[in-house]
Structure formats: structure tokens, C-alpha cells
Design a protein around this motif. Structure first.
Motif, PDB file in Angstrom:
ATOM      1  N   UNK A   1       0.899  -1.262  -0.014  1.00  0.00           N
ATOM      2  CA  UNK A   1       0.089   0.041   0.019  1.00  0.00           C
ATOM      3  C   UNK A   1       0.993   1.394  -0.100  1.00  0.00           C
ATOM      4  N   UNK A   2       0.173   2.513  -0.144  1.00  0.00           N
ATOM      5  CA  UNK A   2       0.938   3.587  -0.339  1.00  0.00           C
ATOM      6  C   UNK A   2       0.270   4.338   0.994  1.00  0.00           C
ATOM      7  N   UNK A   3       1.030   5.023   1.954  1.00  0.00           N
ATOM      8  CA  UNK A   3       0.607   5.521   3.202  1.00  0.00           C
ATOM      9  C   UNK A   3       0.334   7.114   2.585  1.00  0.00           C
TER      10      UNK A   3
ATOM     11  N   UNK B   1      -4.918   4.876   3.106  1.00  0.00           N
ATOM     12  CA  UNK B   1      -3.881   3.998   2.559  1.00  0.00           C
ATOM     13  C   UNK B   1      -4.661   3.697   1.207  1.00  0.00           C
ATOM     14  N   UNK B   2      -3.573   3.720   0.167  1.00  0.00           N
ATOM     15  CA  UNK B   2      -4.157   3.512  -1.100  1.00  0.00           C
ATOM     16  C   UNK B   2      -3.623   1.956  -1.521  1.00  0.00           C
ATOM     17  N   UNK B   3      -4.386   1.034  -1.723  1.00  0.00           N
ATOM     18  CA  UNK B   3      -3.707  -0.363  -1.981  1.00  0.00           C
ATOM     19  C   UNK B   3      -4.119  -0.513  -3.828  1.00  0.00           C
TER      20      UNK B   3
ATOM     21  N   UNK C   1     -14.516  -2.985   5.048  1.00  0.00           N
ATOM     22  CA  UNK C   1     -14.236  -1.849   5.742  1.00  0.00           C
ATOM     23  C   UNK C   1     -13.445  -2.110   7.016  1.00  0.00           C
ATOM     24  N   UNK C   2     -13.888  -3.369   7.498  1.00  0.00           N
ATOM     25  CA  UNK C   2     -13.081  -3.517   8.933  1.00  0.00           C
ATOM     26  C   UNK C   2     -11.625  -3.961   8.338  1.00  0.00           C
ATOM     27  N   UNK C   3     -11.592  -4.764   7.569  1.00  0.00           N
ATOM     28  CA  UNK C   3     -10.152  -5.335   6.996  1.00  0.00           C
ATOM     29  C   UNK C   3      -9.133  -4.109   6.875  1.00  0.00           C
ATOM     30  N   UNK C   4      -9.953  -2.947   5.944  1.00  0.00           N
ATOM     31  CA  UNK C   4      -8.983  -1.891   5.493  1.00  0.00           C
ATOM     32  C   UNK C   4      -8.694  -1.180   6.648  1.00  0.00           C
TER      33      UNK C   4
ATOM     34  N   UNK D   1      -4.773   1.245  10.645  1.00  0.00           N
ATOM     35  CA  UNK D   1      -4.075   1.275  11.977  1.00  0.00           C
ATOM     36  C   UNK D   1      -2.806   0.626  12.214  1.00  0.00           C
ATOM     37  N   UNK D   2      -2.476  -0.570  11.279  1.00  0.00           N
ATOM     38  CA  UNK D   2      -1.137  -1.230  11.431  1.00  0.00           C
ATOM     39  C   UNK D   2      -0.103  -0.310  10.684  1.00  0.00           C
ATOM     40  N   UNK D   3      -0.559   0.328   9.566  1.00  0.00           N
ATOM     41  CA  UNK D   3       0.466   1.057   8.840  1.00  0.00           C
ATOM     42  C   UNK D   3       0.627   2.695   9.664  1.00  0.00           C
ATOM     43  N   UNK D   4      -0.228   3.251  10.455  1.00  0.00           N
ATOM     44  CA  UNK D   4      -0.010   4.299  11.393  1.00  0.00           C
ATOM     45  C   UNK D   4       1.179   4.015  12.307  1.00  0.00           C
TER      46      UNK D   4
END
Length: 442
Positions: A360-362, A374-376, A418-421, A426-429
Motif C-alpha cells: 500500500x501507499x501511506x 492507504x491506497x492499495x 471496511x473492517x479489514x481496511x 491502523x497497522x500502517x499508522x
């Protein structure tokens, strides 16, 4: 015989949509064959199809490129913030490695709270020469202004040279800046060099709220194919698009002038040329601004690289980020990449274009609203701060809805997606900012 290190020429436009570069095959650029010289670089080098900015605002995007770090982590998350002292820049690393460093055009990283004179760290270089300590390590050639919109218009204005002298010009701004770049290329040099050319076009002229195209060029682009993200929307694209496209064509011509100057100097084959932009432009269709949103028309930028390590006319279909360009430049120069850099050198994608280097791009968002996204390759997920809480705001299926016309945020039938994303964001942050911020679902 010692191998000669490549030169690096970084060509940087402002607020340019990816679809204005015609080799991408999209409207409106493709219909005009708008950018033959950039297309030529892509034919010889590498075209990145899913290049995204990591911060769709002018100053923060520039801070990312100069430091290799996310803007929010260094206090440059909004415009009108100076690069913090003590953080080494890409230009510093290049200088230490024996490169000459040259900068031309818009800087946007010297003034600090210039609109707030009472701020304790107030510094205003919008219309004044930038002292050497605020130039981000660019040492050997300097022809720039901190906020080019304040010192010039499409035609006429001034910049400052390395000694702080005002240099006036009468012609078209992008042409003049290119003249400066060509002048530097033709000069004798002591070793390899990195030249950064930062044009303002096709960004609108702030005090006139209008893109300022070269005289007589607007009329050539009045009959354009409307991009799918703009069709049947409001905004000011109907008024601005012909001028905007004419500006992009001018930048292509000036890209060609720089490439030709490199050829004439015998430098072309050993120079890495990067062409990209700080962010895109949605023409006030997503918010009241031109960018500052997580939508592709705000974050999707052109990216073409040609030169040593980037050859063969390769098309990369996978994600890349502006945050990847600092390590890419250092890798090209043979300089070790600092461990603190979150970006990935794009030589990896050039060597193996079928294998993604990031999931993904943050994206950090500021000013029109403070948010994270995030943009996957398949989806976009964005949450915005509201009352101190990060709340789901935008969810898009980029494959089924490539123009992002249907926001899935809050829709119960997409609860699992939506839950998965949300959890992924949150993980990326946590990974990129070192802090846990829960995202509230709608």
C-alpha cells in the motif's frame, strides 16, 4: 578504470495529474499526444503506472523529497513550515559523496509561520532571498524563490541567486527556469551533479486564481476529452482545463530542452532523469481546494525515470510512492540509504516490474482536513480526524469504481471490507508514525 557515477536531474512539476502525460493512454493527455518528450523518456526508461504522492500538499510533499521522511514526523505537515535544522537532507548526502548540487525554482521550505508574525519561530522568506542554512543543503548553484507565486506570475517576476541577488525576468516563468537549468548543465563541473528543477506550472497563480498558460496556447486545448472523475461534476475544470493542459505541454517542451542540453554536453547517457509532480489536481470537485484529499485525482502523479538502472521502455503496473524517490536517488548515486528512510528504492521495481515492492501507499492529509489514508492497488481507505478522533471517511473500490464516484464508507453491506481496511490503516499508522490510533467506523 573507476566507473563514473551517474548525474541526476530531477524534474518536478506542481499539481500535475498523471493523465496529462500522454504515454499513460488516458484522457485528456492521450488525445492530444500532449507530452512527446516525456513519452520519449518513458520509451527509453521506466514508466510507473501507480505512482502516488504521500502528502497531497505542496510544502509537505517537498519536505518528503528533501528529507526522505514523512512530513508529519518532522513538523512539515502543512505549508509554511521550514525544514527542521539538524535533519540531513538528500542534498547533504549527495554533497558528502562528492556530488555538486544545484537547485532551480520553487523551494517552499524556508518560511516558518510567515502568516503568523507573532509566532516565536516566525520567519518570512516569501519575497526575500533564502539564507544558505535554509536551502536544504543545495550548495553549488541556486536560482530559486521560497514561494514562487509571490515573486512571479506566468510572465515576469524574479528569483534569487546563490549570493542572494534578485534576478528579474520578463518571459514565461517555466521557460526562464529552464534557461537557468540549461545554463547550469553547460557549466564546467568538478564531478557528478544532481540538478533539481522545481517548476510552478501547471499550478494556478494564487493571486489570480487561474492557471497561466503560455500566450496563444490555451486555444489549442479547448476541445479536450473530459476525464471520468470530472464528468458531470462542479468545480472549475471547465474554465481551467485548456490553460492547465497548455501549461503541461510547455513543461514537456522544457523537459525536452533539458534532455537536449544533456545530449549536447555529452551527459545524457550517464544521467538519471526523474520526471514527477508533488500531487494531482481535482479542480475543486472533492473539496473547496485543488488537492488535499485521498482521491486519485489528488494523489496520482506521473512518474517516469530514464537513465542508468532505468532502461528498456518498461511499464511498472504496481504501486510506488513519492517517499520512494529519496532512496532511489541515493541508490542511483551509490550512497547507502539511511535506515530511517521508509521508502523503497525503485530500482527494485525497474529490475523486476512484475513483483510489487509495497502492499500500500501511506498518505498523510492536512489543511483542508487532517487525516490518514492507504491506497492499495484495489482499494482506498481514508479516515479523518474529527474532535480528536480518527473516523472513517472514504472507502473506494478502485477496480470496480476507477473514478471513485461511489463512497462505500459506512455502508453495512461492505462491513467486512471496511473492517479489514480499517485494521490495515491502523497497522500502517503504527508502523510509519510509531503511535497507535484507533479508527472509528461509521
Amino acid at each position: 578504470m573507476k566507473e563514473q557515477r551517474p548525474n541526476i536531474v530531477f524534474l518536478f512539476s506542481d499539481q500535475q495529474r498523471y493523465d496529462t502525460v500522454s504515454c499513460y493512454g488516458a484522457a485528456p493527455g492521450a488525445g492530444f499526444g500532449l507530452t512527446p518528450r516525456i513519452d520519449g523518456l518513458a520509451e527509453e526508461g521506466v514508466r510507473f503506472d501507480l505512482a502516488m504522492t504521500c502528502q497531497p500538499v505542496c510544502g509537505p510533499a517537498r519536505a518528503c523529497l528533501q528529507t526522505g521522511l514523512y512530513p508529519a514526523g518532522i513538523g512539515c505537515d502543512v505549508n509554511d513550515r521550514a525544514l527542521p535544522a539538524g535533519i540531513p537532507t538528500v542534498a547533504d548526502y549527495l554533497h558528502e559523496a562528492g556530488y555538486e548540487t544545484a537547485y532551480v525554482g520553487k523551494w517552499h521550505l524556508a518560511s516558518q509561520h510567515s502568516f503568523e508574525p507573532s509566532a516565536p519561530d516566525h520567519a518570512d522568506y516569501r519575497t526575500k532571498p533564502i539564507p544558505p542554512e535554509r536551502r536544504g543543503g543545495w550548495r553549488d548553484y541556486w536560482m530559486a524563490a521560497d514561494v514562487l507565486e509571490f515573486t512571479s506570475h506566468g510572465y515576469g517576476g524574479y528569483v534569487f541567486d546563490g549570493d542572494g541577488n534578485r534576478v528579474d525576468f520578463d518571459g514565461y516563468r517555466a521557460d526562464f527556469l529552464t534557461d537557468c537549468a540549461v545554463d547550469y548543465i553547460r557549466r564546467e563541473k568538478s564531478g557528478p551533479f544532481c540538478l533539481f528543477v522545481s517548476w510552478l506550472e501547471p499550478h494556478y497563480q494564487n493571486d489570480r486564481e487561474h492557471c497561466e498558460a503560455p500566450a496563444g496556447e490555451r486555444e489549442r486545448y479547448e476541445n479536450y476529452e473530459i476525464p471520468g472523475d470530472l464528468s458531470d461534476t462542479a468545480g472549475d475544470w471547465r474554465r481551467e482545463m485548456p490553460d492547465y493542459l497548455a501549461c503541461c505541454r510547455n513543461l514537456d517542451t522544457n523537459t525536452g530542452r533539458i534532455a537536449d542540453a544533456l545530449k549536447e554536453a555529452g551527459l545524457y547517457e550517464n544521467t538519471v532523469i526523474v520526471y514527477t509532480s508533488d500531487h494531482g489536481c481535482h479542480f475543486r470537485t472533492r473539496n473547496s481546494e485543488y488537492k488535499r484529499s485521498p482521491h486519485d485525482d489528488s494523489i496520482h502523479v506521473p512518474l517516469v525515470i530514464r537513465g542508468p538502472g532505468f532502461t528498456g521502455g518498461i511499464r511498472v503496473p504496481h504501486l510506488s510512492s513519492l517517499i520512494d524517490l529519496p532512496p532511489t536517488v541515493l541508490r542511483a548515486a551509490g550512497i547507502p540509504i539511511p535506515e530511517a528512510f521508509p521508502g523503497i528504492p525503485l530500482q527494485k521495481l525497474a529490475a523486476d516490474p512484475e513483483t510489487p515492492v509495497r502492499d500500500e501507499v501511506y498518505i498523510q492529509i492536512s489543511e483542508a482536513g487532517d487525516g490518514r489514508a492507504i491506497r492499495t492497488e484495489a482499494h482506498t481507505y481514508c479516515a479523518m480526524f474529527d474532535g480528536g478522533e480518527l473516523k472513517e471517511a472514504y472507502v473506494y473500490d478502485n477496480l470496480a469504481d476507477p473514478y471513485q464516484r461511489r463512497n462505500l464508507a459506512g455502508l453495512p453491506e461492505y462491513a467486512d471490507l471496511r473492517r479489514t481496511l480499517r485494521e490495515r490503516l491502523e497497522q500502517v499508522i503504527l508502523r510509519e508514525e510509531g503511535r497507535a490510533i484507533p479508527v472509528a467506523a461509521l
